[in-house]
Design a protein around this motif. Sequence first.
Motif, PDB file in Angstrom:
ATOM      1  N   GLY A   1       0.818  -1.209   0.000  1.00  0.00           N
ATOM      2  CA  GLY A   1       0.000   0.000   0.000  1.00  0.00           C
ATOM      3  C   GLY A   1       0.848   1.253   0.000  1.00  0.00           C
ATOM      4  O   GLY A   1       0.581   2.205  -0.753  1.00  0.00           O
TER       5      GLY A   1
ATOM      6  N   GLN B   1       1.453   4.166  -3.084  1.00  0.00           N
ATOM      7  CA  GLN B   1       1.262   5.585  -2.854  1.00  0.00           C
ATOM      8  C   GLN B   1       2.529   6.369  -3.192  1.00  0.00           C
ATOM      9  O   GLN B   1       2.475   7.430  -3.832  1.00  0.00           O
ATOM     10  CB  GLN B   1       0.857   5.835  -1.405  1.00  0.00           C
ATOM     11  CG  GLN B   1       0.636   7.296  -1.048  1.00  0.00           C
ATOM     12  CD  GLN B   1      -0.492   7.931  -1.843  1.00  0.00           C
ATOM     13  OE1 GLN B   1      -1.515   7.299  -2.095  1.00  0.00           O
ATOM     14  NE2 GLN B   1      -0.316   9.189  -2.229  1.00  0.00           N
TER      15      GLN B   1
ATOM     16  N   SER C   1      -7.195   3.435   3.204  1.00  0.00           N
ATOM     17  CA  SER C   1      -6.819   2.060   2.859  1.00  0.00           C
ATOM     18  C   SER C   1      -6.110   1.383   4.017  1.00  0.00           C
ATOM     19  O   SER C   1      -6.282   0.179   4.242  1.00  0.00           O
ATOM     20  CB  SER C   1      -5.923   2.050   1.612  1.00  0.00           C
ATOM     21  OG  SER C   1      -4.638   2.573   1.885  1.00  0.00           O
TER      22      SER C   1
ATOM     23  N   TYR D   1      -5.053   6.987   0.882  1.00  0.00           N
ATOM     24  CA  TYR D   1      -4.078   6.053   1.458  1.00  0.00           C
ATOM     25  C   TYR D   1      -4.372   5.821   2.936  1.00  0.00           C
ATOM     26  O   TYR D   1      -4.344   4.671   3.413  1.00  0.00           O
ATOM     27  CB  TYR D   1      -2.660   6.598   1.277  1.00  0.00           C
ATOM     28  CG  TYR D   1      -1.616   5.827   2.051  1.00  0.00           C
ATOM     29  CD1 TYR D   1      -1.292   4.518   1.705  1.00  0.00           C
ATOM     30  CD2 TYR D   1      -0.960   6.408   3.140  1.00  0.00           C
ATOM     31  CE1 TYR D   1      -0.339   3.804   2.429  1.00  0.00           C
ATOM     32  CE2 TYR D   1      -0.009   5.712   3.856  1.00  0.00           C
ATOM     33  CZ  TYR D   1       0.292   4.411   3.497  1.00  0.00           C
ATOM     34  OH  TYR D   1       1.229   3.705   4.221  1.00  0.00           O
TER      35      TYR D   1
END
Length: 324
Positions: free
Chosen positions: A50, A54, A285, A282
């Motif tokens: 993740g 980003q 998430s 982000y």
Amino acid sequence: MLNRRHATLGLLATLGLRPAFAQSSFPGGRPIRIIVPFAAGGSSDVMARGLGKQLSDQMGVPFVIENRPGAGGGVAMEQVARAPADGHTLLYGTIGTNAVAPVLFKNLPVDPAKDLAPVSLAALNPSVLVVHSSLPVNSLRDLIAYAKANPGKLNYASAGNGSISHLATELLKSSAGIDMVHVPYKGGGAASADLLAGNVSLMIETITNAMTLVKTGKVRAIANSGSKRSPSAPDLPTFAEAGLPSFVVDSWTGIFTASGTPTPVIERLSSEIAKASREPAYRQSMSNIGVEAASSSPSEFANFVRAEQAKWGKVVQATGTRIE
């Protein structure tokens, strides 16, 4: 003039320095690797992917995730420590690999304090104390009272000797003045299964896994080990709120790179992680998996890691847990 410029660059190279324009052009269009000390599919792997996505969006270069499990994080740490000190190879370190492993393992292939440069905190992942539903306790105070009335009769599960679930519960024992028996397993999955079956009384598990267990109805959540309540379980009190103000265990992850990496490169990476931590999509998430996106300056992160090593070093020493 050209010869003089070449001579200057040659002198910088001889001295192990990099010209300013090379530092300012980082990452120079080159891919950046993030080395994860665990197998693909685990929580650290998911968080690293993740963050990598980003950062790739922000910096315009690919971030490639490589999984290098083994030796308590030693395999991954060695790969990063031996890589060129240019910021293109990063370690997705954890509380286990960079705070516990240096005081737990006697023969790590590298010295993280000397061979790795802290870049930034990346995420905070609190744990939760869960108890089997057959245990007659509904709060931390209940549990402490029950344990004191029944010394040595409660069994607690962990993901193995030296794991955070083990050391955090040992810290709980010393903080609360209670006696419980440790039952180590080969991983959190096996420990959770025996907790659900009622073969052990309790365990401290990451909030994501713990709340999944709670949904079965076979265990109860007692307290959150973090410094503040989690959006994943907003009604669950922290240990401090529940009666143990000194008990805080925030599992964390962070980015490290090879020692000797130029300061401007480390600062660029740190600032990009800080920018990522403020990005709503982000952050959401990460929140979806029970994790809080975080960041810090390199110096703040270095001080934090030193404090964490000292904290867990005392617990490891108290338990007599050292691994060859």
